[in-house]
Design a protein around this motif. Structure first.
Motif, PDB file in Angstrom:
ATOM      1  N   PHE A   1       0.581  58.248  20.479  1.00 38.03           N
ATOM      2  CA  PHE A   1      -0.015  57.613  21.645  1.00 38.03           C
ATOM      3  C   PHE A   1       0.250  56.113  21.570  1.00 38.03           C
ATOM      4  CE2 PHE A   1      -2.586  61.152  20.158  1.00 38.03           C
ATOM      5  CZ  PHE A   1      -2.709  61.951  21.283  1.00 38.03           C
ATOM      6  N   ASN A   2       0.711  55.549  22.670  1.00 35.69           N
ATOM      7  CA  ASN A   2       0.839  54.100  22.791  1.00 35.69           C
ATOM      8  C   ASN A   2      -0.116  53.688  23.900  1.00 35.69           C
ATOM      9  OD1 ASN A   2       1.576  51.447  22.934  1.00 35.69           O
ATOM     10  ND2 ASN A   2       3.772  51.811  23.121  1.00 35.69           N
ATOM     11  N   GLN A   3      -1.264  53.173  23.521  1.00 38.25           N
ATOM     12  CA  GLN A   3      -2.325  52.876  24.489  1.00 38.25           C
ATOM     13  C   GLN A   3      -3.083  51.632  24.060  1.00 38.25           C
ATOM     14  OE1 GLN A   3      -4.432  56.706  23.649  1.00 38.25           O
ATOM     15  NE2 GLN A   3      -6.195  55.412  23.087  1.00 38.25           N
ATOM     16  N   GLY A   4      -3.479  50.833  25.021  1.00 36.11           N
ATOM     17  CA  GLY A   4      -4.287  49.655  24.733  1.00 36.11           C
ATOM     18  C   GLY A   4      -3.663  48.726  23.713  1.00 36.11           C
ATOM     19  N   GLY A   5      -2.332  48.647  23.690  1.00 32.76           N
ATOM     20  CA  GLY A   5      -1.660  47.783  22.732  1.00 32.76           C
ATOM     21  C   GLY A   5      -1.609  48.348  21.330  1.00 32.76           C
TER      22      GLY A   5
ATOM     23  N   ASN B   1      -1.066  68.436  10.274  1.00 29.95           N
ATOM     24  CA  ASN B   1      -1.730  68.880   9.046  1.00 29.95           C
ATOM     25  C   ASN B   1      -2.825  67.928   8.593  1.00 29.95           C
ATOM     26  OD1 ASN B   1      -0.273  66.717   8.189  1.00 29.95           O
ATOM     27  ND2 ASN B   1       0.923  67.801   6.635  1.00 29.95           N
ATOM     28  N   SER B   2      -3.278  67.044   9.495  1.00 25.53           N
ATOM     29  CA  SER B   2      -4.302  66.067   9.126  1.00 25.53           C
ATOM     30  C   SER B   2      -5.215  65.809  10.307  1.00 25.53           C
ATOM     31  CB  SER B   2      -3.648  64.758   8.678  1.00 25.53           C
ATOM     32  OG  SER B   2      -4.613  63.748   8.483  1.00 25.53           O
ATOM     33  N   ASP B   3      -6.473  65.456  10.006  1.00 23.40           N
ATOM     34  CA  ASP B   3      -7.430  65.074  11.039  1.00 23.40           C
ATOM     35  C   ASP B   3      -7.496  63.559  11.211  1.00 23.40           C
ATOM     36  OD1 ASP B   3      -8.210  67.718  11.551  1.00 23.40           O
ATOM     37  OD2 ASP B   3      -9.665  67.696   9.897  1.00 23.40           O
ATOM     38  N   VAL B   4      -6.651  62.837  10.486  1.00 23.73           N
ATOM     39  CA  VAL B   4      -6.687  61.375  10.492  1.00 23.73           C
ATOM     40  C   VAL B   4      -5.740  60.824  11.554  1.00 23.73           C
ATOM     41  CG1 VAL B   4      -6.273  59.271   9.147  1.00 23.73           C
ATOM     42  CG2 VAL B   4      -7.276  61.287   8.047  1.00 23.73           C
ATOM     43  N   TYR B   5      -6.227  59.881  12.333  1.00 22.48           N
ATOM     44  CA  TYR B   5      -5.413  59.171  13.314  1.00 22.48           C
ATOM     45  C   TYR B   5      -5.006  57.832  12.694  1.00 22.48           C
ATOM     46  CZ  TYR B   5      -6.867  62.518  16.873  1.00 22.48           C
ATOM     47  OH  TYR B   5      -7.074  63.671  17.599  1.00 22.48           O
ATOM     48  N   LYS B   6      -3.715  57.622  12.546  1.00 19.67           N
ATOM     49  CA  LYS B   6      -3.216  56.388  11.948  1.00 19.67           C
ATOM     50  C   LYS B   6      -2.878  55.387  13.045  1.00 19.67           C
ATOM     51  CE  LYS B   6      -1.480  58.624   7.780  1.00 19.67           C
ATOM     52  NZ  LYS B   6      -0.342  58.784   6.839  1.00 19.67           N
ATOM     53  N   VAL B   7      -3.463  54.198  12.935  1.00 20.48           N
ATOM     54  CA  VAL B   7      -3.238  53.139  13.912  1.00 20.48           C
ATOM     55  C   VAL B   7      -2.319  52.105  13.284  1.00 20.48           C
ATOM     56  CG1 VAL B   7      -4.294  51.369  15.360  1.00 20.48           C
ATOM     57  CG2 VAL B   7      -5.507  53.522  14.941  1.00 20.48           C
ATOM     58  N   LEU B   8      -1.140  51.922  13.861  1.00 23.00           N
ATOM     59  CA  LEU B   8      -0.160  50.998  13.306  1.00 23.00           C
ATOM     60  C   LEU B   8      -0.410  49.591  13.811  1.00 23.00           C
ATOM     61  CD1 LEU B   8       3.114  53.085  13.745  1.00 23.00           C
ATOM     62  CD2 LEU B   8       1.370  53.239  11.959  1.00 23.00           C
ATOM     63  N   GLU B   9      -0.407  48.644  12.895  1.00 22.98           N
ATOM     64  CA  GLU B   9      -0.525  47.258  13.290  1.00 22.98           C
ATOM     65  C   GLU B   9       0.795  46.823  13.895  1.00 22.98           C
ATOM     66  OE1 GLU B   9      -1.987  44.764  10.224  1.00 22.98           O
ATOM     67  OE2 GLU B   9      -3.833  45.914   9.948  1.00 22.98           O
TER      68      GLU B   9
ATOM     69  N   GLY C   1       6.310  45.264  14.569  1.00 25.22           N
ATOM     70  CA  GLY C   1       7.004  45.924  15.659  1.00 25.22           C
ATOM     71  C   GLY C   1       7.262  44.995  16.827  1.00 25.22           C
ATOM     72  N   GLU C   2       6.274  44.156  17.184  1.00 22.20           N
ATOM     73  CA  GLU C   2       6.470  43.241  18.288  1.00 22.20           C
ATOM     74  C   GLU C   2       7.570  42.241  17.974  1.00 22.20           C
ATOM     75  OE1 GLU C   2       5.230  43.293  21.279  1.00 22.20           O
ATOM     76  OE2 GLU C   2       4.129  45.106  20.814  1.00 22.20           O
ATOM     77  N   GLU C   3       7.571  41.722  16.723  1.00 24.01           N
ATOM     78  CA  GLU C   3       8.593  40.756  16.351  1.00 24.01           C
ATOM     79  C   GLU C   3       9.974  41.385  16.408  1.00 24.01           C
ATOM     80  OE1 GLU C   3       9.723  37.789  12.625  1.00 24.01           O
ATOM     81  OE2 GLU C   3       7.731  38.709  12.760  1.00 24.01           O
ATOM     82  N   MET C   4      10.083  42.618  15.916  1.00 23.54           N
ATOM     83  CA  MET C   4      11.375  43.304  15.938  1.00 23.54           C
ATOM     84  C   MET C   4      11.854  43.511  17.363  1.00 23.54           C
ATOM     85  SD  MET C   4      13.106  46.336  16.349  1.00 23.54           S
ATOM     86  CE  MET C   4      11.902  47.667  16.212  1.00 23.54           C
ATOM     87  N   ARG C   5      10.942  43.911  18.261  1.00 22.75           N
ATOM     88  CA  ARG C   5      11.350  44.168  19.630  1.00 22.75           C
ATOM     89  C   ARG C   5      11.785  42.890  20.321  1.00 22.75           C
ATOM     90  NH1 ARG C   5       7.484  48.302  19.239  1.00 22.75           N
ATOM     91  NH2 ARG C   5       5.759  46.918  19.699  1.00 22.75           N
ATOM     92  N   HIS C   6      11.095  41.746  20.023  1.00 20.03           N
ATOM     93  CA  HIS C   6      11.488  40.488  20.631  1.00 20.03           C
ATOM     94  C   HIS C   6      12.854  40.049  20.135  1.00 20.03           C
ATOM     95  CE1 HIS C   6       7.875  39.989  22.850  1.00 20.03           C
ATOM     96  NE2 HIS C   6       7.100  39.813  21.808  1.00 20.03           N
ATOM     97  N   GLU C   7      13.117  40.288  18.838  1.00 16.29           N
ATOM     98  CA  GLU C   7      14.393  39.892  18.266  1.00 16.29           C
ATOM     99  C   GLU C   7      15.535  40.695  18.861  1.00 16.29           C
ATOM    100  OE1 GLU C   7      14.189  40.222  14.095  1.00 16.29           O
ATOM    101  OE2 GLU C   7      13.050  38.372  13.802  1.00 16.29           O
ATOM    102  N   SER C   8      15.282  41.965  19.199  1.00 17.08           N
ATOM    103  CA  SER C   8      16.362  42.808  19.703  1.00 17.08           C
ATOM    104  C   SER C   8      16.891  42.317  21.041  1.00 17.08           C
ATOM    105  CB  SER C   8      15.873  44.259  19.856  1.00 17.08           C
ATOM    106  OG  SER C   8      14.931  44.345  20.900  1.00 17.08           O
ATOM    107  N   GLY C   9      16.012  41.755  21.867  1.00 15.52           N
ATOM    108  CA  GLY C   9      16.434  41.175  23.128  1.00 15.52           C
ATOM    109  C   GLY C   9      17.032  42.160  24.117  1.00 15.52           C
TER     110      GLY C   9
END
Length: 310
Positions: A99-103, A111-119, A123-131
């Motif tokens: 899910f990509n939601q709310g930033g 196989n897990s009940d845990v939701y991992k939230v990526l900081e 990722g933002e820096e990489m996307r800006h660099e890609s241009g």
């Protein structure tokens, strides 16, 4: 991450690249080229969001080794999206939700009940660099890219056909044997040979940590071709509806070769995608209230870039 899941559901992206490049080479050529080019541009410009169902199968000597089914819902304007994927390799079945939601980018494995939230910092820096957004929208860049593709594709444009039934259109490309350019066969053979090798890549361990996916199991299930590798046939197709939108893609690649024991293999890779709910798709979301949540810090930016791009 949308790219990651798309490639899981693709991989066989080579087929789509061939089809897209072939079409773009058809300026002033056959009606099939012109029709598909028009549909590509119209879909890119007018479709703000859609639901895309993708499926991938890999067969070896008639036995199904890998099945991947993915549903991706995009929300183009607000950068939201969701994906649900299942992978079946042998007796091992794995699944993942994204899910990509709310930033936030949120991942949950089956196989897990845990939701991992990526900081998102890395990722933002990489996307800006890609241009890539600005480059792709630059008309001069688009023209130059098209010229390069024209030169690479060559006579493949002669094999694209158009079949019209009322307002619907079907575009096809069928290549086999000597019709397949030598450079395509050479590059494809190299990719297949290298893809079958075990490089001991730490990225697979990282994928297991973040996504809860055992990619080594998938890798081990696929045939390891080492000799006499050849692409025997490529079949590609696309459907265009009355609104000049691309509603489906299909690709089938047939490969032959031998493993290091000299055993012959006949491998068939099939990829299909159905697109629907144009401009009326709402990506799935998840309410994390009361759920087990783990914040994952991707402090190693180079590692982040490896799994994000792979």
């Amino acid at each position: 991450m949308n790219k990651k899941l798309a490639m899981i559901g693709a991989g066989a992206v080579a087929g789509s690249v061939l089809l897209m490049s072939s079409v773009y080479a058809g300026i002033g050529g056959t009606p099939g080229y012109d029709t598909y080019k028009s549909a590509i541009k119209n879909t890119a410009v007018t479709v703000q969001n859609s639901t895309n169902k993708m499926n991938l199968t890999v067969e070896d000597n008639g036995k199904v080794l890998l099945q991947v089914n993915t549903t991706i819902k995009t929300g183009k304007d607000d950068k939201t999206g969701s994906a649900d994927a299942t992978l079946q390799s042998g007796e091992t079945k794995q699944s993942i939700q994204y899910f990509n939601q709310g930033g936030k980018q949120i991942i949950k494995s089956g196989n897990s009940d845990v939701y991992k939230v990526l900081e998102n910092d890395a990722g933002e820096e990489m996307r800006h660099e890609s241009g890539h957004p600005d480059e792709l929208q630059d008309p001069a860049f688009a023209r130059e890219a098209e010229n390069v593709i024209d030169a690479l594709v060559g006579n493949l444009k002669n094999y694209v056909t158009l079949d019209e039934e009322g307002s619907a259109k079907e575009i096809s490309l069928h290549l086999e044997g000597s019709q397949i350019p030598a450079v395509v066969n050479a590059v494809g053979s190299l990719i297949i040979r290298e893809g079958g090798r075990d490089h001991g890549d730490k990225a697979q361990g990282k994928a297991a940590d973040i996504f809860g996916l055992n990619l080594q199991t998938v890798h081990d299930s696929l045939p390891k071709l080492t000799d006499e590798i050849k692409i025997d046939a490529v079949n590609l197709g696309a459907d265009v509806n009355a609104d000049n939108l691309i509603t489906s893609h299909a690709a089938e690649i047939r490969i032959s070769g031998k493993d290091n024991q000299g055993t012959p293999h006949s491998v068939v890779v099939k990829l299909g995608m159905e697109s629907s709910d144009f401009n009326s798709t709402t990506p799935d979301t998840v309410d994390l209230t009361g759920k087990q949540v783990e914040n994952v810090k991707l402090s190693d930016e180079k590692t982040f870039q490896r799994w994000h791009r792979s």
